[in-house]
Scaffold this motif. Structure first.
Motif, short mmCIF file in Angstrom:
data_model
loop_
_atom_site.label_atom_id
_atom_site.label_comp_id
_atom_site.label_asym_id
_atom_site.label_seq_id
_atom_site.Cartn_x
_atom_site.Cartn_y
_atom_site.Cartn_z
N ILE A 64 55.63 33.18 88.11
CA ILE A 64 55.03 32.28 89.08
C ILE A 64 54.47 33.08 90.23
N ALA A 65 53.59 32.43 91.02
CA ALA A 65 53.02 33.05 92.21
C ALA A 65 53.48 32.25 93.43
N THR A 66 53.75 32.94 94.52
CA THR A 66 54.21 32.28 95.74
C THR A 66 53.33 32.66 96.92
N ASP A 67 53.38 31.82 97.97
CA ASP A 67 52.62 32.12 99.18
C ASP A 67 53.45 32.96 100.14
N ALA A 68 52.95 33.17 101.35
CA ALA A 68 53.63 34.02 102.33
C ALA A 68 54.99 33.46 102.74
N ILE A 95 48.91 36.95 86.59
CA ILE A 95 49.06 35.63 87.21
C ILE A 95 48.57 35.65 88.65
N GLU A 96 48.86 36.73 89.37
CA GLU A 96 48.45 36.82 90.78
C GLU A 96 46.93 36.86 90.92
N GLU A 97 46.22 37.35 89.91
CA GLU A 97 44.76 37.44 89.98
C GLU A 97 44.08 36.09 89.75
#
Length: 236
Positions: A64-68, A95-97
């Motif tokens: 998964i990707a998360t925000d700050a 995934i981050e891309e």
């Protein structure tokens, strides 16, 4: 096998002949060796019914990707990226891309992913519609008649209405809402990820005067019965 189970070689013959039954710990080791569930090993007739998809599956670690603020983003998989997603879905860098975004009003205790549709097999959703799916970690949780995005080794990324026959023959039956497309089957072991559709984003606004006939679940159920009957006749 005797060495791996830590028993005498003569005990293997006793298991095969029915003169002795393995202990629970031995059954667990045996199921791990054969990569099947204990339930399938004990109760399922593999010779007659084939392998079951609810056999032991390797644990998938969902990337998964998360925000700050460490909140989960919704990762979007555009049409052009769907082929690469088959190889990169478990790769954090891949995934981050991909594009990331948030949507309000979705339950916070789940993971979501967005997929851009291609083709017209799921009308009235048109090509380019973005379907947001909630992650399903077990195939047995698939509810017949609901729509899902499936990531599969054989068919790629597909959005279909799914009917669950895993306990019967280890397969999922995939149906298009557009009756011009034929249903097809996918083996449970070929499914890499499952996402239950929860929302969609579309630039196509519904027209009240457009009364396209849509298939009901009853219609789809009858279609499946007819197709299965045809398959049985062909095999016969």
């Amino acid at each position: 096998m005797a060495d791996q189970l830590a028993v005498q070689r003569t005990m293997i013959s006793a298991y095969e002949d029915g003169r002795s039954e393995p202990k629970l710990l031995t059954l667990k080791k045996l199921s791990d060796m054969l990569e099947v569930g204990v339930e399938e090993l004990l109760e399922h007739d593999i010779e007659k019914l084939g392998r079951r998809a609810i056999q032991k599956r390797k644990l998938n670690i969902l990337t998964i990707a998360t925000d700050a603020n460490d909140n989960e983003n919704i990762t979007m998989v555009p049409q052009k990226a769907s082929a690469g997603y088959l190889n990169g879905f478990a790769d954090p860098e891949y995934i981050e891309e991909l594009p990331q975004f948030h949507l309000p009003n979705l339950p916070k205790n789940a993971t979501y992913r967005a997929f851009e549709l291609a083709g017209d097999s799921m009308l009235p959703l048109i090509p380019g519609t973005i379907v947001i799916g909630e992650y399903v970690d077990q195939l047995t949780n698939i509810k017949s008649g609901k729509t899902y995005v499936l990531v599969t080794q054989t068919e790629g990324v597909v959005y279909k209405r799914v009917f669950n026959y895993l306990s019967e023959n280890g397969k999922l039956f995939l149906v298009s809402d557009n009756e011009h497309y034929k249903p097809f089957e996918v083996k449970g072991e070929d499914v890499l990820e499952v996402w239950e559709s929860k929302a969609f984003i579309s630039t196509d606004f519904p027209n009240p005067g457009d009364k396209k006939k849509s298939l009901t679940l009853e219609d789809l159920g009858e279609m499946i019965k007819d197709i299965q009957a045809d398959l049985r006749r062909i095999k016969g």
